[in-house]
Design a protein around this motif. Sequence first.
Motif, PDB file in Angstrom:
ATOM      1  N   PRO A  59       0.814  -1.217   0.000  1.00  0.00           N
ATOM      2  CA  PRO A  59       0.000   0.000   0.000  1.00  0.00           C
ATOM      3  C   PRO A  59       0.851   1.272   0.000  1.00  0.00           C
ATOM      4  CG  PRO A  59       0.022  -0.977   2.182  1.00  0.00           C
ATOM      5  CD  PRO A  59       0.720  -1.954   1.276  1.00  0.00           C
ATOM      6  N   THR A  60       0.307   2.318  -0.556  1.00  0.00           N
ATOM      7  CA  THR A  60       0.936   3.637  -0.476  1.00  0.00           C
ATOM      8  C   THR A  60       0.673   4.204   0.904  1.00  0.00           C
ATOM      9  OG1 THR A  60       0.716   4.116  -2.832  1.00  0.00           O
ATOM     10  CG2 THR A  60       0.888   6.002  -1.359  1.00  0.00           C
ATOM     11  N   THR A  61       1.728   4.647   1.571  1.00  0.00           N
ATOM     12  CA  THR A  61       1.574   5.125   2.948  1.00  0.00           C
ATOM     13  C   THR A  61       1.912   6.609   3.121  1.00  0.00           C
ATOM     14  OG1 THR A  61       3.823   4.335   3.428  1.00  0.00           O
ATOM     15  CG2 THR A  61       1.988   2.857   3.963  1.00  0.00           C
ATOM     16  N   ALA A  62       2.443   7.242   2.076  1.00  0.00           N
ATOM     17  CA  ALA A  62       2.774   8.663   2.203  1.00  0.00           C
ATOM     18  C   ALA A  62       2.844   9.312   0.826  1.00  0.00           C
ATOM     19  CB  ALA A  62       4.098   8.860   2.938  1.00  0.00           C
ATOM     20  N   LEU A  63       2.514  10.592   0.799  1.00  0.00           N
ATOM     21  CA  LEU A  63       2.608  11.383  -0.425  1.00  0.00           C
ATOM     22  C   LEU A  63       3.077  12.782  -0.050  1.00  0.00           C
ATOM     23  CD1 LEU A  63       1.951  11.795  -3.526  1.00  0.00           C
ATOM     24  CD2 LEU A  63      -0.216  12.766  -2.731  1.00  0.00           C
ATOM     25  N   THR A  64       4.121  13.249  -0.734  1.00  0.00           N
ATOM     26  CA  THR A  64       4.589  14.626  -0.564  1.00  0.00           C
ATOM     27  C   THR A  64       4.490  15.339  -1.900  1.00  0.00           C
ATOM     28  OG1 THR A  64       6.119  14.075   1.232  1.00  0.00           O
ATOM     29  CG2 THR A  64       6.532  16.120   0.031  1.00  0.00           C
ATOM     30  N   VAL A  65       3.845  16.490  -1.898  1.00  0.00           N
ATOM     31  CA  VAL A  65       3.691  17.295  -3.109  1.00  0.00           C
ATOM     32  C   VAL A  65       4.370  18.642  -2.888  1.00  0.00           C
ATOM     33  CG1 VAL A  65       2.080  18.419  -4.687  1.00  0.00           C
ATOM     34  CG2 VAL A  65       1.512  16.185  -3.705  1.00  0.00           C
ATOM     35  N   VAL A  73      -2.252  27.487   1.521  1.00  0.00           N
ATOM     36  CA  VAL A  73      -2.763  26.184   1.091  1.00  0.00           C
ATOM     37  C   VAL A  73      -3.414  25.512   2.293  1.00  0.00           C
ATOM     38  CG1 VAL A  73      -2.182  23.872   0.276  1.00  0.00           C
ATOM     39  CG2 VAL A  73      -1.066  25.855  -0.745  1.00  0.00           C
ATOM     40  N   ASP A  74      -4.669  25.124   2.155  1.00  0.00           N
ATOM     41  CA  ASP A  74      -5.392  24.410   3.210  1.00  0.00           C
ATOM     42  C   ASP A  74      -5.691  22.996   2.724  1.00  0.00           C
ATOM     43  OD1 ASP A  74      -5.497  26.689   4.865  1.00  0.00           O
ATOM     44  OD2 ASP A  74      -7.274  27.421   3.796  1.00  0.00           O
ATOM     45  N   ALA A  75      -5.287  22.018   3.508  1.00  0.00           N
ATOM     46  CA  ALA A  75      -5.501  20.618   3.125  1.00  0.00           C
ATOM     47  C   ALA A  75      -6.841  20.122   3.658  1.00  0.00           C
ATOM     48  CB  ALA A  75      -4.373  19.754   3.665  1.00  0.00           C
ATOM     49  N   GLN A  76      -7.568  19.434   2.793  1.00  0.00           N
ATOM     50  CA  GLN A  76      -8.840  18.852   3.222  1.00  0.00           C
ATOM     51  C   GLN A  76      -8.582  17.613   4.075  1.00  0.00           C
ATOM     52  OE1 GLN A  76     -11.368  16.793   0.302  1.00  0.00           O
ATOM     53  NE2 GLN A  76     -13.068  18.037   1.032  1.00  0.00           N
ATOM     54  N   PRO A  77      -9.250  17.481   5.206  1.00  0.00           N
ATOM     55  CA  PRO A  77      -9.054  16.293   6.048  1.00  0.00           C
ATOM     56  C   PRO A  77      -9.486  15.018   5.323  1.00  0.00           C
ATOM     57  CG  PRO A  77     -10.180  18.043   7.261  1.00  0.00           C
ATOM     58  CD  PRO A  77     -10.173  18.458   5.826  1.00  0.00           C
ATOM     59  N   ILE A  78      -8.706  13.959   5.519  1.00  0.00           N
ATOM     60  CA  ILE A  78      -9.019  12.654   4.941  1.00  0.00           C
ATOM     61  C   ILE A  78      -8.958  11.619   6.062  1.00  0.00           C
ATOM     62  CG2 ILE A  78      -8.351  10.900   3.261  1.00  0.00           C
ATOM     63  CD1 ILE A  78      -6.951  13.039   1.657  1.00  0.00           C
ATOM     64  N   PRO A  79     -10.028  10.880   6.287  1.00  0.00           N
ATOM     65  CA  PRO A  79      -9.997   9.845   7.325  1.00  0.00           C
ATOM     66  C   PRO A  79      -8.851   8.873   7.088  1.00  0.00           C
ATOM     67  CG  PRO A  79     -12.245  10.193   6.537  1.00  0.00           C
ATOM     68  CD  PRO A  79     -11.348  10.961   5.610  1.00  0.00           C
ATOM     69  N   GLY A  80      -8.078   8.610   8.134  1.00  0.00           N
ATOM     70  CA  GLY A  80      -6.972   7.667   8.035  1.00  0.00           C
ATOM     71  C   GLY A  80      -5.666   8.292   7.582  1.00  0.00           C
ATOM     72  N   TRP A  81      -5.666   9.607   7.346  1.00  0.00           N
ATOM     73  CA  TRP A  81      -4.460  10.295   6.890  1.00  0.00           C
ATOM     74  C   TRP A  81      -4.235  11.562   7.699  1.00  0.00           C
ATOM     75  CZ3 TRP A  81      -1.341   8.678   2.711  1.00  0.00           C
ATOM     76  CH2 TRP A  81      -1.835   7.579   1.995  1.00  0.00           C
ATOM     77  N   LYS A  82      -2.956  11.902   7.882  1.00  0.00           N
ATOM     78  CA  LYS A  82      -2.580  13.167   8.522  1.00  0.00           C
ATOM     79  C   LYS A  82      -1.808  14.005   7.503  1.00  0.00           C
ATOM     80  CE  LYS A  82      -2.258  11.513  13.320  1.00  0.00           C
ATOM     81  NZ  LYS A  82      -2.780  10.157  13.035  1.00  0.00           N
ATOM     82  N   SER A  83      -2.018  15.310   7.540  1.00  0.00           N
ATOM     83  CA  SER A  83      -1.327  16.202   6.600  1.00  0.00           C
ATOM     84  C   SER A  83      -0.463  17.199   7.357  1.00  0.00           C
ATOM     85  CB  SER A  83      -2.332  16.956   5.725  1.00  0.00           C
ATOM     86  OG  SER A  83      -3.191  17.765   6.512  1.00  0.00           O
ATOM     87  N   VAL A  84       0.699  17.510   6.779  1.00  0.00           N
ATOM     88  CA  VAL A  84       1.617  18.499   7.341  1.00  0.00           C
ATOM     89  C   VAL A  84       1.988  19.476   6.222  1.00  0.00           C
ATOM     90  CG1 VAL A  84       3.885  18.907   8.353  1.00  0.00           C
ATOM     91  CG2 VAL A  84       2.547  16.907   9.048  1.00  0.00           C
ATOM     92  N   ILE A  85       1.830  20.766   6.495  1.00  0.00           N
ATOM     93  CA  ILE A  85       2.140  21.804   5.511  1.00  0.00           C
ATOM     94  C   ILE A  85       3.494  22.415   5.834  1.00  0.00           C
ATOM     95  CG2 ILE A  85       1.439  24.052   4.593  1.00  0.00           C
ATOM     96  CD1 ILE A  85      -1.457  23.241   5.104  1.00  0.00           C
ATOM     97  N   PRO A 102      -1.402   4.077  10.916  1.00  0.00           N
ATOM     98  CA  PRO A 102      -1.048   2.644  10.909  1.00  0.00           C
ATOM     99  C   PRO A 102      -2.235   1.789  10.459  1.00  0.00           C
ATOM    100  CG  PRO A 102      -0.206   3.698  12.880  1.00  0.00           C
ATOM    101  CD  PRO A 102      -1.057   4.721  12.203  1.00  0.00           C
ATOM    102  N   GLY A 103      -1.966   0.902   9.525  1.00  0.00           N
ATOM    103  CA  GLY A 103      -3.014   0.030   9.013  1.00  0.00           C
ATOM    104  C   GLY A 103      -3.817   0.629   7.874  1.00  0.00           C
ATOM    105  N   ALA A 104      -3.581   1.912   7.584  1.00  0.00           N
ATOM    106  CA  ALA A 104      -4.296   2.576   6.495  1.00  0.00           C
ATOM    107  C   ALA A 104      -3.370   2.733   5.295  1.00  0.00           C
ATOM    108  CB  ALA A 104      -4.819   3.940   6.956  1.00  0.00           C
ATOM    109  N   GLY A 105      -3.852   3.374   4.255  1.00  0.00           N
ATOM    110  CA  GLY A 105      -3.053   3.579   3.048  1.00  0.00           C
ATOM    111  C   GLY A 105      -3.865   3.289   1.801  1.00  0.00           C
TER     112      GLY A 105
END
Length: 210
Positions: A59-65, A73-85, A102-105
């Motif tokens: 599974p994909t566990t992280a994405l950096t753009v 830039v405001d990130a939309q919340p996604i269940p099972g994911w945390k965002s850092v700007i 953990p366990g998500a992706g």
Amino acid sequence: MALSSAARTAITAAISAAALLASAGVASAHVTVSAPDAIQSGDAVLTFRVPNESGTNSPTTALTVQFPSLLSVDAQPIPGWKSVITKDAAGKVTAVTWTADPGAGIAPGQFQQFQVLADDLPDQDHLTFPATQTYSDGEVVKWDQADNPDGTEPERPVPTLDLAPKGSDHKSAAAATTDHDTTARWLGGIGIALAIGALGGTAFAARRRA
């Protein structure tokens, strides 16, 4: 029952065509960015579509753009994911990183859309957003390649967004982009269907002759 040489040739051609079109569909499953209302100096919701292309079914566990130093830039919340700007010394946004709990992706055969609200887009015709995709097995894939010199798409193309000029009908430009993508999907599907139909028809004709 033996097939004639012509029948075998037709079947081989049909299978090759189907395989080629299928591979084209897979190749198009890249990390992409879209924003139907993106206009220079304006605000827009950017959607990053991320498929899972792991060769080990990880599974994909992280994405950096990476962002082109945007004001906000405001990130939309996604269940099972945390965002850092991430911001630079001037307070401009330079990157957003999403990390799965953990366990998500993003599991094999699935995709995820990550959305942000971007403020004050630059006065540029095109924006690129280099992305880094990380899998649970440690594989890191960088989507940062420009088009090849001959205009063909590279293996890992950088997500690119077209911005409409200020004061233009950006909805028309967005519709044109959407129509292009839809047409490509339809053509790919029709091609595969025709190839499969040719395969079945050839086999049927061969059986009748036998």
